[in-house]
Design a protein around this motif. Structure first.
Motif, PDB file in Angstrom:
ATOM      1  N   MET A 162       0.840  -1.159   0.000  1.00  0.00           N
ATOM      2  CA  MET A 162       0.000   0.000   0.000  1.00  0.00           C
ATOM      3  C   MET A 162       0.899   1.241   0.000  1.00  0.00           C
ATOM      4  N   LEU A 163       0.595   2.185  -0.879  1.00  0.00           N
ATOM      5  CA  LEU A 163       1.404   3.400  -0.960  1.00  0.00           C
ATOM      6  C   LEU A 163       0.985   4.394   0.109  1.00  0.00           C
ATOM      7  N   SER A 164       1.952   5.131   0.614  1.00  0.00           N
ATOM      8  CA  SER A 164       1.673   6.157   1.621  1.00  0.00           C
ATOM      9  C   SER A 164       1.029   7.360   0.937  1.00  0.00           C
ATOM     10  N   PRO A 165       0.489   8.298   1.722  1.00  0.00           N
ATOM     11  CA  PRO A 165      -0.184   9.466   1.128  1.00  0.00           C
ATOM     12  C   PRO A 165       0.688  10.234   0.133  1.00  0.00           C
ATOM     13  N   ASN A 166       2.004  10.278   0.337  1.00  0.00           N
ATOM     14  CA  ASN A 166       2.822  11.024  -0.616  1.00  0.00           C
ATOM     15  C   ASN A 166       3.235  10.159  -1.807  1.00  0.00           C
ATOM     16  N   GLN A 167       2.791   8.882  -1.828  1.00  0.00           N
ATOM     17  CA  GLN A 167       2.979   7.974  -2.962  1.00  0.00           C
ATOM     18  C   GLN A 167       4.438   7.682  -3.309  1.00  0.00           C
ATOM     19  N   HIS A 214       6.684   5.779  -1.240  1.00  0.00           N
ATOM     20  CA  HIS A 214       7.183   4.502  -0.737  1.00  0.00           C
ATOM     21  C   HIS A 214       6.036   3.667  -0.153  1.00  0.00           C
ATOM     22  N   LEU A 215       6.300   2.389   0.016  1.00  0.00           N
ATOM     23  CA  LEU A 215       5.285   1.487   0.540  1.00  0.00           C
ATOM     24  C   LEU A 215       5.129   1.652   2.044  1.00  0.00           C
ATOM     25  N   SER A 216       3.904   1.542   2.516  1.00  0.00           N
ATOM     26  CA  SER A 216       3.645   1.595   3.956  1.00  0.00           C
ATOM     27  C   SER A 216       3.930   0.230   4.582  1.00  0.00           C
ATOM     28  N   GLU A 217       3.843   0.176   5.878  1.00  0.00           N
ATOM     29  CA  GLU A 217       4.019  -1.093   6.575  1.00  0.00           C
ATOM     30  C   GLU A 217       2.838  -2.012   6.244  1.00  0.00           C
ATOM     31  N   ILE A 268      -0.315  -4.503   6.628  1.00  0.00           N
ATOM     32  CA  ILE A 268      -1.420  -4.573   7.578  1.00  0.00           C
ATOM     33  C   ILE A 268      -1.758  -6.039   7.763  1.00  0.00           C
TER      34      ILE A 268
END
Length: 143
Positions: free
Chosen positions: A1-6, A8-11, A13
């Motif tokens: 899943m991409l973070s809001p700033n697109q 890098h990948l988020s951790e 879930i």
């Protein structure tokens, strides 16, 4: 899943409970997985059976394959099976049937494709509608 700033990948879930069977979300998630299976299979999905040798209709766990030839059907089933297996999905042989529509009456009562044996039928229910080899269909009220 991409973070809001697109960038890098988020951790990841983790989930502990699945979606309940019959839940509208279950159907949506399965349709997304099925779309991935079909895309990864490499089967041509653009156009209609009038312009190609195989047509796929799919919704949730109901898939209808139409093919002009047994060899085309064989190739398509094997491609779908391989792609589905990569996603952890399997073909339910007991729920899968085949119907022939055409002049050739020499086809056998069973169709063997890979390790599967599919029973021949003269009609089947697809998305609440009875379909038969004479191309007559009857909508079902209670599914």
């Amino acid at each position: 899943m991409l973070s809001p700033n697109q960038s890098h990948l988020s951790e990841p879930i983790s989930t502990t409970h699945g979606v309940k069977q019959g839940d509208a979300l279950a159907c949506l998630l399965f349709n997304i997985a099925l779309e991935k299976v079909i895309q990864d299979s490499g089967i041509q999905t653009r156009g209609t059976i009038f312009f190609k040798s195989v047509q796929i209709l799919a919704h949730a766990d109901d898939i209808d394959l139409m093919a002009r030839t047994i060899s085309g059907l064989n190739e398509t089933v094997l491609k779908l099976e391989k792609s589905a297996r990569n996603m952890g999905l399997v073909i339910n042989q007991e729920e899968t049937v085949y119907m022939h529509s055409g002049k050739d009456i020499t086809l056998h009562q069973h169709l063997e494709i890979g390790n599967y044996v599919f029973k021949r039928v003269d009609n089947f229910k697809y998305l609440g509608t009875m379909v038969n080899k004479m191309n007559n269909r009857r909508a079902e009220v209670n599914t």
